[in-house]
Design a protein around this motif. Structure first.
Motif, PDB file in Angstrom:
ATOM      1  N   CYS A  95      -7.945  28.655 -22.603  1.00 28.99           N
ATOM      2  CA  CYS A  95      -7.624  29.954 -22.572  1.00 28.99           C
ATOM      3  C   CYS A  95      -6.305  29.897 -23.067  1.00 28.99           C
ATOM      4  N   SER A  96      -5.400  28.966 -22.429  1.00 24.33           N
ATOM      5  CA  SER A  96      -4.044  28.960 -22.825  1.00 24.33           C
ATOM      6  C   SER A  96      -4.024  28.632 -24.473  1.00 24.33           C
ATOM      7  N   ASP A  97      -4.735  27.758 -24.958  1.00 21.06           N
ATOM      8  CA  ASP A  97      -4.619  27.602 -26.395  1.00 21.06           C
ATOM      9  C   ASP A  97      -5.043  28.729 -27.113  1.00 21.06           C
ATOM     10  N   VAL A  98      -6.120  29.587 -26.590  1.00 20.01           N
ATOM     11  CA  VAL A  98      -6.279  30.974 -27.403  1.00 20.01           C
ATOM     12  C   VAL A  98      -5.350  31.742 -27.244  1.00 20.01           C
ATOM     13  N   LEU A  99      -4.733  31.855 -25.989  1.00 17.73           N
ATOM     14  CA  LEU A  99      -3.777  32.894 -26.101  1.00 17.73           C
ATOM     15  C   LEU A  99      -2.388  32.744 -26.882  1.00 17.73           C
ATOM     16  N   TRP A 100      -2.045  31.348 -26.961  1.00 18.63           N
ATOM     17  CA  TRP A 100      -0.894  31.215 -27.717  1.00 18.63           C
ATOM     18  C   TRP A 100      -1.256  31.408 -29.353  1.00 18.63           C
ATOM     19  N   MET A 101      -2.429  31.151 -29.582  1.00 15.97           N
ATOM     20  CA  MET A 101      -2.872  31.694 -31.133  1.00 15.97           C
ATOM     21  C   MET A 101      -2.777  33.031 -31.276  1.00 15.97           C
ATOM     22  N   LEU A 102      -3.292  33.592 -30.230  1.00 12.04           N
ATOM     23  CA  LEU A 102      -3.416  35.155 -30.431  1.00 12.04           C
ATOM     24  C   LEU A 102      -1.876  35.525 -30.425  1.00 12.04           C
ATOM     25  N   ARG A 103      -0.824  35.071 -29.727  1.00  7.64           N
ATOM     26  CA  ARG A 103       0.384  35.521 -29.871  1.00  7.64           C
ATOM     27  C   ARG A 103       1.010  35.105 -31.086  1.00  7.64           C
ATOM     28  N   TYR A 104       0.633  33.972 -31.922  1.00 13.84           N
ATOM     29  CA  TYR A 104       1.168  33.606 -33.099  1.00 13.84           C
ATOM     30  C   TYR A 104       0.289  34.581 -34.159  1.00 13.84           C
ATOM     31  N   LEU A 105      -0.758  35.142 -34.015  1.00 10.33           N
ATOM     32  CA  LEU A 105      -1.420  35.947 -35.113  1.00 10.33           C
ATOM     33  C   LEU A 105      -1.314  37.300 -34.927  1.00 10.33           C
ATOM     34  N   MET A 106      -1.348  38.013 -33.761  1.00  7.25           N
ATOM     35  CA  MET A 106      -1.352  39.373 -33.522  1.00  7.25           C
ATOM     36  C   MET A 106       0.221  39.851 -33.309  1.00  7.25           C
ATOM     37  N   PRO A 107       0.239  41.161 -33.444  1.00 14.96           N
ATOM     38  CA  PRO A 107       1.425  41.777 -33.417  1.00 14.96           C
ATOM     39  C   PRO A 107       2.204  41.525 -31.919  1.00 14.96           C
ATOM     40  N   PRO A 108       3.411  41.969 -31.784  1.00 12.52           N
ATOM     41  CA  PRO A 108       4.032  41.438 -30.604  1.00 12.52           C
ATOM     42  C   PRO A 108       3.500  42.612 -29.724  1.00 12.52           C
ATOM     43  N   GLY A 109       3.311  41.978 -28.301  1.00 11.19           N
ATOM     44  CA  GLY A 109       2.713  42.910 -27.294  1.00 11.19           C
ATOM     45  C   GLY A 109       1.351  42.941 -27.068  1.00 11.19           C
ATOM     46  N   ALA A 110       0.600  41.956 -28.073  1.00  7.12           N
ATOM     47  CA  ALA A 110      -0.949  42.017 -27.583  1.00  7.12           C
ATOM     48  C   ALA A 110      -0.998  40.764 -26.542  1.00  7.12           C
ATOM     49  N   ALA A 111      -0.278  39.801 -26.731  1.00  2.74           N
ATOM     50  CA  ALA A 111      -0.361  38.556 -25.659  1.00  2.74           C
ATOM     51  C   ALA A 111       1.122  38.070 -25.619  1.00  2.74           C
ATOM     52  N   ARG A 112       1.780  38.348 -24.606  1.00  2.00           N
ATOM     53  CA  ARG A 112       3.027  38.231 -24.460  1.00  2.00           C
ATOM     54  C   ARG A 112       3.153  37.237 -23.023  1.00  2.00           C
ATOM     55  N   PRO A 113       3.874  36.066 -23.290  1.00  2.00           N
ATOM     56  CA  PRO A 113       3.812  34.916 -22.375  1.00  2.00           C
ATOM     57  C   PRO A 113       5.099  35.546 -21.171  1.00  2.00           C
TER      58      PRO A 113
END
Length: 926
Positions: free
Chosen positions: A529-547
């Motif tokens: 899940c962490s791997d998916v979230l980091w990739m989403l943070r890279y690909l999606m606009p700011p705020g979609a997945a924020r650590p």
């Protein structure tokens, strides 16, 4: 066909009016009579034309009523023909949503238009939705989309036309759901003649077009019969069309759309043999009264539809909202929400049963057979326009219960949002609404009158919260409804993301922020899940997945992480990722490869792609491919603009490979070897180039010095670096300081000589103003030569002690800027060295002497020997036994007297000075 005299009475009246007001037959008569001809022609067409206006409750009610009466077997709809397969997915969505066509691989269009995107928003209170729901849920009914394809939308634009037809949407989150897509929708009915719209608004005593339409079209047509509705809509469409300015491009596009639609309908009728009496053509009122040759079943034109381009189009559904629709098509804020409220009121008042797709959110789960009315027999169209235009407005009684409920509810909402509203404000809003309606010649207050009254009576001059009264009225009357695309209607990538994040046990499809806590140490399965979230943070606009807690670095494994997720809010961005691939790994790899092979890519950008490939994908194959690309790009660069970034990324990658791999990859060895020779070649030019700043020159030297051992082991020659430094002759003071630091690192300049040069600069009045620039160069030189940290601390201290205020004070901001830009590397070196040199307590500062100022003058060799001999004589007389033992070891067996130790010791020391010095050293070491 219509009777010859169906509209003759109206023609006679308009001809008389034109003669009276214009003083004779002229263009006005031609326009007025031409409008009647357009209406007559459209009404008499054998294939029934149903004109609509977008998001018009009157159109939606009339459409639902007509579908139940006529029960057509074929419905032709003005919508992009390539969007037809997606309409069945509307069952899995909550309206409003938008059908989208998206193309990222663009061929045949200007590159700056990429990506291409077309959206067609659909709301429940729209005529097109009623037609879609009827056709999809009624057995034996065929729905045919006849408008131009998404590809032709862009084909028919001029190269200078931007890819967005309307103004940019406002920055509110709900208004950006469509992004930069081009909006297409049936029923674009608005005057294109600015003077006409201004005239209508001024005489109608309204503020914007949506309010005028509601007052003078929606309300009168709400209870009109089918023939009256059609003729009025034909009349308005023909009027706006004939008074539109003659923009050749826009006129051509409008006419080509009409030719395209009639061509497609005739092709379908010829192919299926359907009876035109069983068909219904739904289009915007602007296109209904068309004058092109292809109009009608008996059109004479022969329009040729061109082939689509080679662009690859993807299709899907994205969430929409009332605010997004208003921003897309230039409607007044809140107008779509008010239309939705009006639609619900009309349905309840007229008792018309609207159509709704079975299984849709908010509808029934079990499919029921459609119950339709008995079709009406065909009747001859008659003139309904004359009576409608001559009929005075209906004096409806004020719905006091409804208005009173609005007044109470808006005060309650205002109090919840911080306004000091009371019962008196409710009374004031109620009475002011009636007063405004009377001032505007309205029989009863409209929602717009109520909105103005609420703003006047409640808002005053201060907005205590984040919502003003206008927004509160919109929310109260229906709010900004935001649609949602269901799981089954999502593309494979979006469904895969939801499936892989299922262990988080969060409702990620809902709007808003969800907090995810990942204890990877105790639950190792959450690392995926962490791997998916980091990739989403890279690909999606700011705020979609924020650590919130946790970071990802090369060579490190996550332990605990905390995330704020808003995938439901950014559903459009997630859906558009699905147009690029079937998994986020594939999309990320495509993005990285696209960035690396871009014509504008630099070596630093490609190295960033290499680092991201290693960090997020852990792909050695992709990293090696991109690394080879970075080497090729570096060889072609003739500037040193990216040298600092190249240095930082190469250092990080080298540290990662050295600690995590058995051997360095081939690409990075080649990169270091090529980079060493490349920067040696560019170094002399960079020192004298005015476009190259000191930070870039220092980064080049940092690459050369830090990679020197590896480069030499790979076959590079150090002489190349020495020659490059020897050939460098900078004139700018900061670069001169960097060159001196490089000479110290190479051993061509001693520290004493460097200190002497700095002292000479301070002693020279002409060089004092430029001394801070030398210090700036020494600060940057700490990157390639960190061993000069003590010297830089001494130089800065001398500057504070000796520079005049006129020179020192202007330099301080530059000093702070230098430390801020390179604070991650420079500041720790200086702080650590200053802590070692300066006293640790304030009391010791008064007696402290800087070590660079307390160095004694160098003594001669003779003086050194004499001092050593004197110390040796003292030791000999003080410790005779030790002296005898050492003498025996040295082979000195001559007797000596201790009665006069000073003389004997001095004599022995004089005879053997080297022995005395060696003895002193031996005792000191013990």
């Amino acid at each position: 066909m219509s009777d010859e005299g169906a509209f003759e009475a109206l023609r006679t009246q308009l001809r008389a009016a034109a003669t009276t007001f214009a003083g004779g037959a002229d263009a006005l008569e031609g326009i007025l009579l031409g409008i009647v001809d357009d209406v007559d022609r459209a009404v008499g067409e054998p294939l029934e034309i149903f004109p609509v206006c977008r998001h018009s409750p009157a159109s939606a009610v009339a459409m639902a009523r007509r579908l139940r009466q006529k029960q057509p077997k074929v419905v032709y709809l003005e919508l992009c023909e390539d969007m037809a397969p997606l309409l069945t997915e509307l069952r899995n969505c909550r309206l409003p949503v938008a059908v989208q066509a998206f193309a990222s691989d663009v061929e045949g269009f200007p590159a700056e238009w990429s990506p291409l995107s077309v959206v067609a928003p659909i709301t429940e209170a729209s005529a097109e939705y009623q037609a879609i729901a009827y056709a999809l849920d009624t057995p034996g009914v065929e729905l045919v989309l006849v408008d131009r394809s998404a590809d032709h939308v862009f084909q028919w634009q001029t190269p200078a036309t931007p890819s967005v037809e309307e103004d940019a949407p406002p920055p509110e989150e709900e208004a950006t759901l469509h992004g930069d897509a081009v909006g297409v929708e049936i029923g674009d009915l608005r005057p294109r003649f600015a003077e006409l719209e201004e005239h209508l608004l001024r005489h109608g005593r309204v503020r914007h077009w949506s309010e005028w339409w509601h007052q003078y079209v929606e309300v009168p047509l709400g209870d009109g019969d089918h023939d009256t509705y059609r003729q009025v809509m034909f009349l308005i469409g023909s009027l706006f069309r004939r008074l539109a300015p003659g923009d050749p491009h826009r006129v051509r596009v409008d006419e080509d759309r009409e030719r395209h639609m009639w061509t497609r309908m005739r092709e379908h009728l010829a192919a299926t043999g359907a009876d035109p009496k069983d068909c219904l053509y739904i289009c915007g009122a602007f296109h209904a009264a068309s004058r092109v040759e292809e109009f009608g079943l008996h059109g004479t034109g022969d329009f040729e539809i061109g082939p689509p381009s080679a662009s690859k189009w993807q299709y899907g559904l994205i969430p929409s909202s009332h605010a997004a629709i208003e921003a897309q098509f230039g409607l007044a804020a809140g107008s779509v929400s008010i239309a939705a409220a009006e639609w619900a009121k009309n349905v309840k008042r007229t008792r018309v049963r609207p159509f709704r797709l079975v299984g849709q959110a908010g509808g029934s789960k079990r499919k029921k057979p459609a119950t339709l009315a008995v079709p009406e027999p065909a009747s001859t169209p008659s003139d309904r326009l004359t009576g409608f235009l001559q009929r005075p407005p209906a004096l409806d009684r004020v719905d006091e219960a409804e208005l009173l409920g609005w007044s109470v509810e808006i005060v309650r909402a205002a109090r919840r949002n911080g306004y000091l509203a009371s019962t008196a404000d409710s009374i004031a809003v109620f009475e002011t609404s009636i007063l405004l309606a009377g001032m505007r010649d309205r029989a009863k207050p409209t929602p717009y009158d109520f909105q103005d009254a609420a703003i006047t009576c409640i808002e005053k001059d201060v907005v205590p919260g984040r919502r003003d009264v206008r927004r509160l009225v919109e929310i109260m009357l229906g709010g900004d409804r935001i649609g949602q695309v269901g799981y089954d209607a999502l593309p494979p990538l979006a469904r895969d993301v939801h499936d892989r994040l299922a262990p988080l046990n969060l409702r990620l499809d809902q709007r808003g922020v969800r907090r995810a806590l990942l204890d990877i140490a105790s639950q190792p399965e959450l690392e995926q899940c962490s791997d998916v979230l980091w990739m989403l943070r890279y690909l999606m606009p700011p705020g979609a997945a924020r650590p919130i807690m946790g970071e990802r670095r090369l060579g490190e494994r996550p332990i605990q992480e905390s995330w704020d997720l808003a995938l439901g809010t950014h559903q459009r961005a997630l859906i558009e990722l699905g147009y690029e691939g079937v998994s986020i790994e594939q999309v990320l790899e495509q993005r990285l490869r696209r960035a690396a092979y871009s014509p504008q890519a630099t070596a630093a950008k490609v190295l960033e792609a290499v680092e991201d490939a290693t960090l997020y994908l852990r792909s050695h194959r992709l990293a090696g491919e991109l690394g080879a690309r970075a080497l090729a790009v570096l060889e072609t660069e003739r500037t040193v603009d990216g040298a600092p970034e190249v240095l930082r990324r190469v250092r990080r990658l080298l540290a990662y490979y050295r600690t995590n791999e058995a051997a360095l990859p081939q690409w990075i060895e080649s990169f270091v070897k090529t980079g060493y020779a490349h920067y040696c070649t560019l170094l002399p030019t960079a020192f004298t180039d005015e476009d190259a700043d000191v930070n870039q020159v220092a980064a080049m030297l940092g690459f050369l010095f830090s990679m020197e051992s590896l480069a030499l082991s790979l076959g590079c020659d150090r002489t190349q670096l020495e020659l490059a430094v020897a050939q460098s002759h900078p004139e700018e003071p900061s670069k001169v300081a960097v060159l001196w630091a490089a000479q110290v690192q190479l051993g061509n300049l001693s520290r004493t000589e460097l200190r002497t040069r700095c002292d000479q600069l301070l002693d020279n009045p002409l060089a004092v103003p430029a001394y801070p620039r030398y210090l700036n160069g020494f600060m940057h030189a700490l990157g390639p030569v960190p061993g000069l940290a003590d010297f830089v601390v001494a130089a800065v201290s001398n500057a504070f002690g000796r520079l005049p205020d006129a020179v020192l004070l202007p330099w301080l901001p530059r000093l702070i800027t230098t430390l801020g830009s390179g604070g991650g590397e420079l500041a720790p070196l200086l702080i650590r060295e200053a802590g070692r040199l300066f006293p640790g307590r304030l009391a010791a500062l008064d007696e402290w002497v800087p070590p660079w100022q307390a160095q004694p003058a160098p003594a001669t060799k003779l003086e050194t020997r004499r001092r050593a001999g004197a110390r040796g004589a003292t030791l000999l007389t003080t410790h005779p036994a030790t002296c005898n033992a050492v003498a025996n070891l040295l082979g000195c067996d001559e007797p000596w007297e201790t009665a006069r130790p000073a003389v004997s010791g001095a004599a022995l020391t004089g005879r053997h000075p080297d022995t005395a010095a060696a003895l002193e050293a031996l005792l000191a070491s013990s």
